[in-house]
Design a protein around this motif. Structure first.
Motif, PDB file in Angstrom:
ATOM      1  N   PHE A 178      92.293 -35.778  67.005  1.00 55.42           N
ATOM      2  CA  PHE A 178      93.643 -35.370  66.623  1.00 55.42           C
ATOM      3  C   PHE A 178      94.672 -36.081  67.496  1.00 55.42           C
ATOM      4  CE2 PHE A 178      97.178 -32.382  67.570  1.00 55.42           C
ATOM      5  CZ  PHE A 178      97.757 -32.320  66.311  1.00 55.42           C
ATOM      6  N   ARG A 179      94.439 -36.109  68.786  1.00 50.91           N
ATOM      7  CA  ARG A 179      95.362 -36.778  69.713  1.00 50.91           C
ATOM      8  C   ARG A 179      95.539 -38.247  69.348  1.00 50.91           C
ATOM      9  NH1 ARG A 179      96.975 -37.549  75.151  1.00 50.91           N
ATOM     10  NH2 ARG A 179      96.545 -35.425  75.765  1.00 50.91           N
ATOM     11  N   LEU A 180      94.426 -38.938  69.122  1.00 50.14           N
ATOM     12  CA  LEU A 180      94.504 -40.361  68.825  1.00 50.14           C
ATOM     13  C   LEU A 180      95.252 -40.630  67.529  1.00 50.14           C
ATOM     14  CD1 LEU A 180      90.920 -41.545  69.811  1.00 50.14           C
ATOM     15  CD2 LEU A 180      93.052 -42.025  71.012  1.00 50.14           C
ATOM     16  N   ARG A 181      94.965 -39.822  66.500  1.00 49.87           N
ATOM     17  CA  ARG A 181      95.632 -40.030  65.218  1.00 49.87           C
ATOM     18  C   ARG A 181      97.136 -39.798  65.338  1.00 49.87           C
ATOM     19  NH1 ARG A 181      91.002 -37.287  63.547  1.00 49.87           N
ATOM     20  NH2 ARG A 181      92.139 -35.317  63.334  1.00 49.87           N
ATOM     21  N   GLY A 218      97.075 -23.683  61.264  1.00 47.38           N
ATOM     22  CA  GLY A 218      97.444 -25.094  61.247  1.00 47.38           C
ATOM     23  C   GLY A 218      96.224 -26.000  61.218  1.00 47.38           C
ATOM     24  N   SER A 219      96.402 -27.196  60.699  1.00 48.55           N
ATOM     25  CA  SER A 219      95.293 -28.136  60.577  1.00 48.55           C
ATOM     26  C   SER A 219      95.315 -29.138  61.727  1.00 48.55           C
ATOM     27  CB  SER A 219      95.397 -28.892  59.248  1.00 48.55           C
ATOM     28  OG  SER A 219      96.430 -29.866  59.307  1.00 48.55           O
ATOM     29  N   ASP A 220      94.281 -29.990  61.765  1.00 45.59           N
ATOM     30  CA  ASP A 220      94.239 -31.094  62.722  1.00 45.59           C
ATOM     31  C   ASP A 220      94.646 -32.405  62.052  1.00 45.59           C
ATOM     32  OD1 ASP A 220      93.483 -29.860  65.145  1.00 45.59           O
ATOM     33  OD2 ASP A 220      91.427 -29.670  64.449  1.00 45.59           O
ATOM     34  N   GLY A 221      95.412 -32.306  60.960  1.00 40.32           N
ATOM     35  CA  GLY A 221      95.918 -33.498  60.298  1.00 40.32           C
ATOM     36  C   GLY A 221      97.147 -34.047  61.002  1.00 40.32           C
ATOM     37  N   VAL A 222      97.417 -35.327  60.780  1.00 32.29           N
ATOM     38  CA  VAL A 222      98.561 -35.973  61.440  1.00 32.29           C
ATOM     39  C   VAL A 222      99.873 -35.269  61.100  1.00 32.29           C
ATOM     40  CG1 VAL A 222      99.918 -38.105  61.560  1.00 32.29           C
ATOM     41  CG2 VAL A 222      97.416 -38.208  61.566  1.00 32.29           C
ATOM     42  N   GLY A 225     101.061 -32.697  63.444  1.00 36.79           N
ATOM     43  CA  GLY A 225     101.111 -33.142  64.829  1.00 36.79           C
ATOM     44  C   GLY A 225     102.441 -33.748  65.209  1.00 36.79           C
ATOM     45  N   LEU A 226     102.676 -33.807  66.501  1.00 36.75           N
ATOM     46  CA  LEU A 226     103.922 -34.355  67.034  1.00 36.75           C
ATOM     47  C   LEU A 226     103.629 -34.908  68.421  1.00 36.75           C
ATOM     48  CD1 LEU A 226     107.039 -34.475  66.395  1.00 36.75           C
ATOM     49  CD2 LEU A 226     107.234 -32.394  67.757  1.00 36.75           C
ATOM     50  N   ALA A 227     104.047 -36.133  68.689  1.00 37.28           N
ATOM     51  CA  ALA A 227     103.860 -36.739  69.999  1.00 37.28           C
ATOM     52  C   ALA A 227     105.000 -36.308  70.922  1.00 37.28           C
ATOM     53  CB  ALA A 227     103.829 -38.267  69.882  1.00 37.28           C
ATOM     54  N   LEU A 228     104.651 -35.720  72.050  1.00 35.61           N
ATOM     55  CA  LEU A 228     105.653 -35.212  72.987  1.00 35.61           C
ATOM     56  C   LEU A 228     105.246 -35.515  74.424  1.00 35.61           C
ATOM     57  CD1 LEU A 228     106.246 -31.610  71.541  1.00 35.61           C
ATOM     58  CD2 LEU A 228     107.696 -33.618  71.189  1.00 35.61           C
TER      59      LEU A 228
END
Length: 295
Positions: A178-181, A218-222, A225-228
């Motif tokens: 998840f992090r990488l995506r 919530g899912s592990d889809g992009v 997600g949010l980069a912070l």
């Protein structure tokens, strides 16, 4: 892909701190032809887990220091000075350092099964020509548990313990994926501050946050997600920040407790402006956060 018994194949990769003849780095590992069999699952499309070990030779800490997920097939990497073919395997997203090094033996626990019957003074010679060696999944789990990355299990039933260890490792791998995506989708840049980090440093400088927590459905889809940066992530988790979709843009909403909030220091300047648009990926349809159901 996971093995037929529900476990990913594991391997130890030895890296010298100095005198690194193969040019190994945080992105990949180079090995000669004689170790090809140990990494053969990658050639058939099966992902593997790698544990990185530093030997005493070359100034190492004689400890396990990092782990990595391997999924791409090895690539040819020329030949050694003796004419032996070499291969290079890439770490998915780079090496992941352990919170602290784990010695080969801690509190009378020897982590690798094949070393347990070998006297301590003979373990060094026994590891010669085993710079790449298979590792039992339970040994991999034991090292990550000692490093604090996996929970310590108190169950005594062997089958139950094996199942829980597998689930814990898969959760760790899933979180890593998840992090990488997410970070890749956001070009390794915080969506609020714009601060960026190269992939090899992202584990320390960027977080992949969930818009909707997994525990809340919530899912592990992009798109969830949010980069912070870690500081902004903590403010979000504390309820000091939220987001709203206005004028066809996702915008920051700041809690009144953060009025006139600014952070200055040697590390730079952080200012959170109420209503500022988020810096999101270019592909709105596939990568932007999904709109609330009522919009």
């Amino acid at each position: 892909m996971v093995g037929s018994q529900g476990k990913r194949p594991c391997v130890v990769l030895t890296i010298r701190g100095s005198d690194n003849a193969y040019g190994d780095d945080d992105d990949g590992y180079v090995y000669p032809e004689r170790y090809r069999e140990a990494l053969s699952p990658l050639e058939t499309g099966e992902a593997m887990l790698a544990l990185i070990y530093e030997p005493r030779r070359g100034g190492g800490r004689q400890a396990y220091v990092a782990w990595a997920l391997l999924s791409a097939p090895p690539e040819p990497a020329g030949k050694t000075t003796k004419g032996q073919r070499q291969w290079r395997v890439r770490y998915d997203g780079g090496l992941i350092p352990l919170p602290h090094p784990v010695a080969q033996e801690e509190k009378e626990q020897v982590f690798e099964t094949f070393l347990r019957t070998i006297p301590r003074e003979e373990r060094g010679p026994a590891q010669r020509d085993t710079s790449v060696r298979p590792l039992l999944p339970e040994d991999f789990s034991a090292v990550l548990t000692a490093a604090g990355l996996l929970p310590a299990l108190t169950v005594t039933d062997h089958a139950d313990r094996v199942q829980r260890e597998r689930q814990a490792v898969e959760r760790l791998v899933r979180d890593r994926g998840f992090r990488l995506r997410v970070l890749s989708a956001y070009s390794w840049r915080c969506a609020i501050t714009g601060w960026s980090a190269p992939p090899r440093l992202s584990h320390a400088l960027l977080d992949a946050a969930h818009w909707v927590a997994v525990k809340d459905g919530g899912s592990d889809g992009v798109r969830n997600g949010l980069a912070l940066t870690p500081t902004v992530h903590r403010l979000l988790d504390a309820g000091m920040l939220s987001f709203a979709f206005q004028d066809n843009l996702w915008r920051l909403q700041r809690h009144k407790l953060l009025d006139n909030f600014e952070l200055d220091g040697l590390g730079g300047h952080l200012q959170l402006v109420d209503g500022q648009p988020l810096m999101l990926p270019g592909d709105q349809q596939r990568l932007w956060p999904e709109l609330p159901a009522h919009t």
